[in-house]
Design an enzyme around this catalytic site. Structure first.
Site, PDB file in Angstrom:
ATOM      1  CD  GLU A 165      91.753  -6.591  91.138  1.00  0.00           C
ATOM      2  OE1 GLU A 165      92.952  -6.697  90.812  1.00  0.00           O
ATOM      3  OE2 GLU A 165      91.224  -5.531  91.494  1.00  0.00           O
ATOM      4  CE1 TYR A 167      86.697 -12.486  92.333  1.00  0.00           C
ATOM      5  CE2 TYR A 167      88.048 -11.001  91.021  1.00  0.00           C
ATOM      6  CZ  TYR A 167      86.865 -11.274  91.684  1.00  0.00           C
ATOM      7  OH  TYR A 167      85.846 -10.349  91.706  1.00  0.00           O
ATOM      8  NE  ARG A 215      93.243  -5.954  86.654  1.00  0.00           N
ATOM      9  CZ  ARG A 215      92.101  -5.460  87.070  1.00  0.00           C
ATOM     10  NH1 ARG A 215      90.969  -6.052  86.753  1.00  0.00           N
ATOM     11  NH2 ARG A 215      92.076  -4.361  87.778  1.00  0.00           N
ATOM     12  CG  HIS A 253      87.320  -8.027  95.215  1.00  0.00           C
ATOM     13  ND1 HIS A 253      87.406  -6.764  94.685  1.00  0.00           N
ATOM     14  CD2 HIS A 253      87.151  -8.857  94.159  1.00  0.00           C
ATOM     15  CE1 HIS A 253      87.286  -6.829  93.366  1.00  0.00           C
ATOM     16  NE2 HIS A 253      87.145  -8.092  93.021  1.00  0.00           N
ATOM     17  CD  GLN A 340      75.421   7.224  94.321  1.00  0.00           C
ATOM     18  OE1 GLN A 340      76.166   8.176  94.409  1.00  0.00           O
ATOM     19  NE2 GLN A 340      74.118   7.381  94.303  1.00  0.00           N
ATOM     20  CB  ALA A 385      65.816  15.967  88.120  1.00  0.00           C
ATOM     21  CE  LYS A 588      67.545   3.668 109.552  1.00  0.00           C
ATOM     22  NZ  LYS A 588      67.127   5.007 109.140  1.00  0.00           N
ATOM     23  CE  LYS A 591      78.142  -2.691 114.244  1.00  0.00           C
ATOM     24  NZ  LYS A 591      79.260  -3.495 113.827  1.00  0.00           N
ATOM     25  N   GLY A 671      63.667  15.005  92.904  1.00  0.00           N
ATOM     26  CA  GLY A 671      63.232  15.156  94.290  1.00  0.00           C
ATOM     27  C   GLY A 671      61.849  15.753  94.402  1.00  0.00           C
ATOM     28  CG  ASP A 679      70.345   8.106  94.521  1.00  0.00           C
ATOM     29  OD1 ASP A 679      69.648   8.161  93.484  1.00  0.00           O
ATOM     30  OD2 ASP A 679      70.846   7.051  94.934  1.00  0.00           O
TER      31      ASP A 679
END
Ligand code: FAD
Ligand code: NAP
Ligand code: SF4
Length: 694
Positions: A165, A167, A215, A253, A340, A385, A588, A591, A671, A679
């Site tokens: 990865e 490192y 690894r 990464h 997430q 929910a 907004k 970017k 919500g 979310d």
């Protein structure tokens, strides 16, 4: 047995594993939290109880210079070893093995004291590393060995040496990051020396009753990375140096190619592991986007690897292995590869958890114990929910009825599942549906709940979700100004030239949907499911086990050469512009996409860029007419020549029902409670917290 390969025991050196899945390394930030080792012990203990035979911990640095952040936990002193004892003890008590991963971040560290083979800054760190002297290199190796010794003292069964990865060890291996001209750079043999010294010295000093997993970066996916000959040669040398197992690493990464996100087809990279497996005599582990037993079984059956490593799927479901073994695959809570609540949290310095399982890494705090006072609960709305609340509350012994206005469960998840790259949402729906049935929740579909429905109930949970926000400018009432709902429910087809108002998560998703709609006019959206039929969602394995049909398309698109005929596997990306004209707009001035998640936002931005989507910020909406959408963009008047405007301007809560109930306690979640920044992660977490205490 359904998964005969998955449940064939594996003997290696002095050890035996009862199945072919190990829990891969994943940092949770628990080590650094208050009472963290106790929490970590519980986290791992539950995974072993769920059937995991071997765990690899999150990366632990051998010294300060190797830490990912200034505050990261180290394994450097006897006190560090003492802290870890509770973890190894609990895992052993539960019958599992555990190896500590030693990770030296090198130039990827996010603090000023970082070191590397050469003083070349990584594109993903703001800090310039100091070039190690030869004496300092010897010291780094000694620190790896010291860390391994302390790990043994702490009760670990072995270590995993993080050599992939991008490192530190990886940084020594390739010319991209190693410009040295001494014994540690230049020729391939010199560049390998650091990795080989670490493995051989650990083996020499810790004896043969200590597992060493290495690894290995099989596919660097960055310029000037390793060639296939170098990867194979290193694998053989690492075996000779004393490693017991070779694990696979895919992509540095800093590589700008997705390797674990949801749009990566399942088991895309296992072929790489197969190439190495054919060259060595020790077990080879494969990984990346393997999340269901059918996928793991197929990978093993095809001889791609001896073992499967899964990390995030064990956040999603600690009982994954037992469920697969006991014929309960349909009840597995599937990792949807969203990042997430796990990786994005860790990058933000927060505790890792899981979108589909908010208990993950919170096992000591969030529990669904049997209630002493069972209640009759009415839940309104079967989005994430309402469904999550119903399941957890029913598990606690409450009697739950779930009302849903639509003919199907899922709420907005039924929209999300249609977005290209989000087909794992089908698994989430399958899980919820089966758990609702399993927990005997009384489901009432096609039923718009009103206060008259709640007479027999003790309390009401309002999870009625959201309505899309409307926009207001001349022409906004035209039939050609539509909402994302109209597009995703099939009420309206996307036009050839569209403007999307709002560049949040849904705006980006809609842009992706519209791009693909043009590509595949016959079969608009490529969804990776076998039956495109909701009635099948109840079955396990709604998605193809190994998405081989999608791998070529994915690897072509991103320029990945799985045969490594070019160094690093970095081929030429096949850029295909969408046939649609698409403008993605926001008011907004930042970017476009700046607010998207850290670990996946860049992928969404790259994908849309490649497809020619124009992204404008600082937009003021003036009017819509036959000429198109009239805007001011950073003060300049423009007419975007579009035939349709798709509004993705956020949502507003739909909670009217709550104010109509006066005679019993009412709780509002998801919500319906708060539409802003809502979310599925927040909706499920809120549901779980309420269900744990109601
Ligand atoms: P909803 O999902 O909106 O469910 C509310 C339910 O209540 C609906 O089924 C509705 O029919 C029902 N209902 C309303 N009134 C009544 C009534 N009176 N009686 C009976 N039933 C009623 N989130 C993420 O975290 N990650 C993502 O990648 C992601 N992608 C998305 C992509 C798209 C295209 C969309 C549209 C959303 C996405 N989301 C994502 C957002 C996520 O789906 C929502 O935040 C989540 O579904 C909200 O959950 P909820 O249960 O509060 O509401
Ligand atoms: P969102 O992220 O809040 O974005 C809403 C967009 O609409 C913003 O770009 C906003 O930008 C614009 N907007 C707001 N009010 C407006 C108005 N009155 N007129 C015009 N534009 C307006 O919400 P969302 O895109 O609807 O997503 C909802 C939730 O689902 C979010 O929490 C999101 O994270 C989640 N989701 C997540 C993913 C994922 O992949 N992780 C995918 C989809 C959805 P300006 O104010 O600058 O114009
Ligand atoms: Fe998987 Fe998403 Fe949970 Fe992470 S948060 S473990 S990616 S489902």
């Amino acid at each position: 047995m359904r998964y005969s390969h998955l449940f064939t025991p594996l003997k290696f050196s002095h050890w035996q594993l009862n199945n072919r899945v190990i829990m891969g390394s994943m940092h949770t930030n628990l080590e650094e939290s208050e009472n963290g080792f106790e929490k970590l012990a519980r986290f791992y203990q539950e995974r072993v109880a769920g059937g995991v035979g071997l765990i690899i911990t999150g990366g632990i640095a051998p010294n300060h210079s190797g830490a990912l952040t200034a505050h990261q936990a180290l394994m450097q002193t006897e006190q560090d070893a003492q802290n870890h004892k509770v973890v190894t003890h609990r895992v052993h008590q539960a019958g599992g093995l555990i190896c500590m991963q030693i990770l030296h971040a090198g130039r990827y560290g996010y603090h000023p004291n970082i070191v590397a083979p050469s003083a070349i800054q990584a594109p993903i760190s703001p800090f310039l590393p100091a070039e190690l002297t030869e004496i300092q290199i010897e010291q780094q190796i000694a620190d790896f060995v010291n860390s391994a010794k302390l790990a043994q003292q702490a009760g670990y069964d072995g270590v995993e040496i993080m050599g992939s990865e991008g490192y530190l060890i990886n940084q020594f291996l390739v010319a991209r990051t190693n410009k040295r001209t001494d014994n540690w750079g230049g020729s391939f043999i010199n560049r390998c020396r650091f990795a080989l010294e670490i493995v051989s010295q650990i083996r020499q000093q810790l004896g043969d009753k200590f597992i060493i997993i290495y690894r290995l970066s099989m596919l660097d996916l960055v310029e000037q990375g390793s060639s296939i000959d170098e990867v194979v040669s290193l694998a053989k040398q690492i075996e000779q140096a004393g490693a017991n197992i070779l694990n696979s690493g895919i992509g540095w990464h800093e590589a700008r190619i997705p390797t674990i996100a949801a749009m990566v087809p399942r088991a895309t990279f296992t072929k790489m592991s197969k190439q190495i497996k054919q060259q060595v005599n020790i077990p080879v582990v494969t990984c990346n986007r393997i999340n269901m037993p059918d996928t793991a079984e197929q990978v093993l059956a095809e001889g791609d690897a001896d073992l499967i490593s899964m990390a995030r799927p064990f956040l999603a479901d600690s009982d994954w292995i037992n469920k697969a073994k006991n014929g309960q695959t349909h009840l597995i809570n599937t990792c949807i590869a969203c990042n997430q609540a796990c990786l994005d949290h860790v990058f933000e310095g927060k505790l890792a958890s899981c979108l589909v399982n908010p208990r993950a890494a919170h096992e000591t705090e969030l529990n669904f114990t049997l209630t002493a006072q069972p209640k009759k609960l009415a839940v309104v709305g079967a989005g994430p929910a309402g469904m999550a609340f119903s399941i957890y509350a029913a598990q606690r012994g409450h009697q739950v009825s779930l009302f849903e206005a639509q003919p199907r469960l899922g709420g907005q998840l039924n929209l999300a599942k249609q977005i290209p790259g989000k087909s794992e949402f089908y698994e989430m729906l399958r899980y919820f549906k089966n758990q609702l049935i399993e927990n005997k929740v009384n489901i009432k579909l096609n039923h718009i709940a009103t206060p008259a429905d709640f007479n027999e109930f003790d309390e009401v949970i309002v999870a009625t979700g959201v309505v899309p926000r409307q926009v207001d400018f001349p022409g906004a009432d035209s039939d050609s100004v539509v909402s994302y709902l109209d597009i995703l429910t099939g009420k309206t087809q996307p036009a050839d030239a569209v403007a999307i108002i709002g560049a949040g998560g849904i705006g980006f998703d809609i842009a992706e949907y519209v791009c693909h709609f043009a590509d595949k006019a016959e079969n608009p959206i490529q969804v990776n499911i076998k039956p495109q039929d909701d009635s099948k969602v109840q079955q396990s394995g709604v998605l193809s086990a190994k998405e081989t049909n999608l791998v070529d398309e994915f690897t072509d698109k991103w320029g990945i050469d799985l045969n490594l005929s070019v160094r690093s596997g970095l081929g030429k990306a096949k850029v295909e512009k969408s046939a649609k004209t698409i403008f993605l707009l926001q008011r907004k001035t930042d970017k476009v996409g700046a607010g998207l998640a850290k670990t996946t936002g860049w992928i969404h931005k790259m994908e849309l860029k490649q497809q020619g989507v124009a992204m404008l910020s600082g937009v003021e909406y003036k009017k819509f007419d036959h000429q198109g959408l009239h805007i001011n963009c950073n003060g300049e008047a423009q007419i975007l020549p579009v035939k349709q405007v798709i509004v993705c301007a956020g949502q507003e809560s739909l909670a009217e029902l709550a104010s109509q109930i006066n005679d019993k306690p009412v709780h509002i979640i998801g919500g319906a409670y708060l539409a802003n920044q809502l979310d599925a992660k927040n909706a499920i977490k809120q549901a779980a917290v309420l269900a744990a205490k109601i």
